[in-house]
Each structure stands twice: as C-alpha cells, then as structure tokens.
Enzyme design. Structure first.
Site, mmCIF file in Angstrom:
data_model
loop_
_atom_site.group_PDB
_atom_site.id
_atom_site.type_symbol
_atom_site.label_atom_id
_atom_site.label_comp_id
_atom_site.label_asym_id
_atom_site.label_seq_id
_atom_site.Cartn_x
_atom_site.Cartn_y
_atom_site.Cartn_z
ATOM 1 N N HIS A 101 0.847 -1.210 0.000
ATOM 2 C CA HIS A 101 0.000 0.000 0.000
ATOM 3 C C HIS A 101 0.874 1.249 0.000
ATOM 4 O O HIS A 101 1.958 1.266 0.585
ATOM 5 C CB HIS A 101 -0.978 0.000 1.171
ATOM 6 N N ASP A 103 -0.402 4.407 0.876
ATOM 7 C CA ASP A 103 -0.822 5.410 1.855
ATOM 8 C C ASP A 103 -0.065 5.207 3.157
ATOM 9 O O ASP A 103 0.495 4.129 3.406
ATOM 10 C CB ASP A 103 -2.329 5.353 2.090
ATOM 11 N N ASP A 134 6.685 1.330 6.259
ATOM 12 C CA ASP A 134 5.284 0.904 6.179
ATOM 13 C C ASP A 134 4.484 1.900 5.334
ATOM 14 O O ASP A 134 4.008 2.898 5.848
ATOM 15 C CB ASP A 134 4.718 0.817 7.602
ATOM 16 N N GLU A 169 -4.982 1.519 3.084
ATOM 17 C CA GLU A 169 -4.841 0.470 4.086
ATOM 18 C C GLU A 169 -4.790 1.040 5.500
ATOM 19 O O GLU A 169 -5.421 0.511 6.413
ATOM 20 C CB GLU A 169 -3.573 -0.347 3.807
ATOM 21 N N GLU A 170 -4.027 2.127 5.680
ATOM 22 C CA GLU A 170 -3.903 2.694 7.019
ATOM 23 C C GLU A 170 -5.228 3.296 7.509
ATOM 24 O O GLU A 170 -5.438 3.443 8.715
ATOM 25 C CB GLU A 170 -2.804 3.766 7.047
ATOM 26 N N HIS A 434 4.223 3.464 12.271
ATOM 27 C CA HIS A 434 3.132 4.221 12.894
ATOM 28 C C HIS A 434 3.623 5.210 13.949
ATOM 29 O O HIS A 434 2.811 5.963 14.480
ATOM 30 C CB HIS A 434 2.064 3.313 13.529
#
Length: 465
Positions: A101, A103, A134, A169-170, A434
């Site tokens: 992903h 995003d 990520d 996704e996030e 994150h």
C-alpha cells in the site's frame, strides 16, 4: 552448464545493482504525504498513486496499468486510488499477485521526529521518514524485484504477475472488498504476496503465519446534560471523565491482562523471546514492568489486547473547574487468531454496558472489524518463499506470529480461496511503524528485494499444477 544456477546468479546480480535506484525512488515516494485519513489532503494520495503508476509503467512488463477506485459499501463514498497492473501467465506457469500500500499514517507529534517526516534521511544505515518502512518500502520491494527479474530474464518471461498497490490500508481499507469483487479477474492468482509485515530482526527474515484480528470503535460516555461547576456540584454529581476512567479500568486486571469475558486466547507454542529483547525493541524503560501473563510472545501473538488510542476531553491548556458532561474515546482491541472480530466486539460492548458506573449513558459508533489470519503452510509456495529467503539473507528464516492486524487478508481468502497467501515484509523490530522516527533498515531492504526476486524466478521456472 547449470542453467538454473545461471538464472539465479543473474537475478542476484540484477537485484544488487538495482538497489541504489530503488532507494532513490523510495525517497521520492516518501516525500509525498499520502495520508488517506479523513481531514487530510487526499490529493496527495492521488499524487502518490500517480507516482507509483509511473514506476510500474516504466517496468514495461504489464499488459495493463491503471489507477482504479471502488465504492465503499453502505455509503455514497468512493475509496482512495489504487494501482492495478496485470500480465497473463504463459506456458503453464503460475500467476503471482504482489500487494502493498502507498498510503501512510499521520505523523503524530512532529516535534518528536529527529528529522522531517516527509524528508527521507539516512542515519546509521537506516532510512528515516513516514512510510519509509510501512509500506512504501513494500511497494519498492515489488518494483525492484520485478526490475531484477526483467534484467536477468528479459521481459518475455512466462510467469503471470498482478500488482495491487492499495491507497487506503492505514485508513481501514473500506473499499478493499469491493475492489476485489470489481477486479477479481485481474487479481486472481495462484500465490499472493502481501508485503506489509516484518522480520524477526534486521538480519533474520520471517514469514508471518499468524496475525491477530482487530476491532476498533468510538465509545462516548455521558453523565450530564451540560457542564457544571466542579466546586458547586463536585462530590455529588459524577462527571464523565471519572466515569470513563472507572469504566476503562475494568478492561484489565491488576497484571494488565485483558479482563473481558468472551475474548478468546489461542493455545500455541512460541519461540524464546526475552524481557530484555522486549525492552529494547519496544522502548520499555527500566522500572516499567511488562503486562499480562504467559510467555511474552504468547501475549503478543495469541492473546487479546485492548488499547485506548484516542480521547476527546478538555486539554491541559484549556482545563477549567468544570465537570465534563461527555467524554469520547477510541478503543482498539487485538483479537486472538481463531475468534471472529465481530464476536469479540460483542463481548466488549456487553462488558462495557455491564460495567458502566453511576448509570452513565454509553454510545458506540464508527466500528471497524478485521478478522485474524492463520496461514495454511502446507502449500508448495511456502517452501519456495522460505528457500528464497534463506538464499537471500544467508540465514534460516523464521515462521512468526504478529501482534498487529492486516484485516483485509480475510477478504483475500474469501475472494480467492484457492490462492496460497504469503505474508512478508521489509520491517524489523526497530522500524517504529506508525510512530515518530519510522525507519527502514537499508540492508534488510536489500535482502528483501533479493528474496522476492529469487521467489519470482523460482515461480517462473515452475510448471503449473
């Protein structure tokens, strides 16, 4: 001459020589603040999708490369842009679907970053930036592996390849299931690689074989019709903050283990993992004890966990001598493999309603549910992936569980029940996905690219079943 060895050596050389360009392209992607959450500029997500699509088109491998969106079921909204590319298999070869992903998470408190979150910065062998690990590194691992395969074998190889680079996704993958349904023919594959997990450490590769599920919701606790003076009514009238604190405290026992009836645990062995390692990887300082019971990895992989990830309440700056009438919190629960997320949510809601103090009024909203995942590791693709990892890293790979969640994998299983799903990744325990100062270990990225390139070569050499 050993033709297979020659092919693999060519792939190995091509993967190594392509790393500088891959890292440069990764830096370009990191500079785009592609946050798909409500309230952020979604034109940046569109710009990110366009940048990824350009990289995919430049491969010259796919019959079609498109930016597509899907409707969000149950609403009149449409999802964020995803990149979809495909080429058909030939001569009985299998098809592989590569997922990642583009995003990213919001940056959080920018003052906690040691360098600008959207300015890729290399320090001590790590590339820092939001999305550097990520999952824009996952995007570039796919692209770099395909570049290596093309350079080694030419563009006329027989392996079928589909590429799906998601854009939300996030933010919950709300249009994911619909996207799969809308594009099932283009996405159908024998093997699916989800490059959105991690490794045992920076030197040891891992294949993720279990993931906890998750349920996330907003809880509002109300005790008053309006704010009241704390001096005039405090001590007789319950304020929402006190009720919320007392209510939330019932979710855990004295050891910090989840104390909600109906939340299940999975009984499975875990590898050795010390408290010292936990402190190092999680940033747990001396004097602060771990929580829960059982082996540390069983707590992370096989037991439920509950976290309050957000709270709406008067800030310290705006504090006044008033009783708060309503408090809102976001509760995120990780669910043990084997239990459905909706069943777990029901247990949580029942618990909270039963323990609401002073007759506090509770409302539940903004629910998101994602089921856990257990890999069927009996298929041939698992063996091929583990072999490729060993050849790339020079270290025996580990099969791991992960405490995090990738909820959309349940959608992949449902839509493509015959596919073998491999969950891989480029992160290591110090990547801080994150969190502030997210980073990618550059050497791990090199090895991950080579491992995937070698896997692609193995599949291209494999006759269809």
């Amino acid at each position: 001459m050993n033709t297979e060895l020659t092919r693999q050596d060519a792939v190995r050389d091509a993967a190594a020589s392509g790393i500088p360009a891959a890292l440069a392209d990764l830096g370009t992607l990191v500079r785009i603040p592609s946050i798909a959450f409500p309230g952020f500029d979604t034109t940046e997500v569109q710009r990110s999708a366009a940048a990824v699509a350009t990289l995919v088109e430049e491969l010259g491998l796919f019959e079609t490369v498109e930016i597509r969106r899907a409707a969000i079921p149950g609403s009149d909204e449409i999802g964020q842009p995803a990149v979809l590319a495909s080429r058909a298999a030939r001569n009985g070869r299998p098809t592989i679907l590569l997922y990642a992903h583009h995003d990213v998470q919001p940056v959080g408190d920018e003052s906690l970053w040691e360098s600008a979150p959207f300015e890729p910065t290399v320090r001590d062998g790590r590339l820092y930036g939001r999305g550097a690990a990520d999952d824009k590194a996952g995007v570039m691992a796919h692209i770099a592996a395909l570049r290596a395969l093309k350079e080694a074998l030419g563009a006329d190889f027989d392996l079928g390849v589909a590429l799906f680079i998601e854009g939300e996704e996030e933010a919950g993958s709300r249009s994911f299931a619909q996207f799969l349904a809308d594009n099932a023919d283009a996405l159908r594959a024998d093997v699916i690689v989800v490059a959105d997990s991690g490794n045992w450490d920076a030197r040891t590769p891992a294949l993720t074989v279990s993931l906890r599920g998750n349920t996330r919701f907003t809880l509002r606790v109300r005790t008053l019709e309006h704010a009241s003076h704390s001096g005039m009514f405090g001590g007789a009238v319950p304020d929402a903050m006190m009720a919320t604190v007392k209510l939330l405290a019932t979710l855990w026992d004295a050891n910090g283990a989840v104390a909600v009836a109906g939340l299940a645990e999975r009984d499975a062995e875990t590898p050795a993992y010390s408290e010292e390692t936990l402190r190092d990887e999680a940033g747990l300082p001396a004097g602060v004890s771990p929580i829960g019971r059982g082996t540390i990895l069983s707590r992370i992989w096989n037991k439920p966990a509950i976290t309050v990830t957000g709270i709406d309440a008067p800030s310290v700056t705006n504090a006044s001598n008033t009783l708060s009438p309503e408090i809102g919190v976001v509760i995120s629960a990780r669910i043990a493999p084997g239990q459905s997320a909706r069943e777990a949510y029901s247990a949580l809601e029942m618990h909270l309603r039963a323990h609401a103090p002073f007759g506090a009024q509770l409302t539940f909203s903004e629910q998101d549910h994602g089921d856990a995942f257990l890999v069927d590791n009996s298929g041939w693709a698992v063996g091929a992936a583990l072999e490729a990892m060993h050849e790339a890293y020079g270290v025996e790979p580990v099969e791991i569980g992960v405490g995090g969640s990738i909820p959309f994998i349940a959608d992949l299983v449902r839509e493509f029940p015959g596919a073998q799903i491999l969950v891989t990744g480029v992160e290591d325990p110090h990547s801080r996905a994150h969190s502030p100062n997210e980073s990618l270990h550059v050497e791990t990225f090199r090895n991950a690219v080579l491992a995937e390139a070698l896997l692609l070569e193995k599949l291209d050499a494999r006759a269809g079943d």
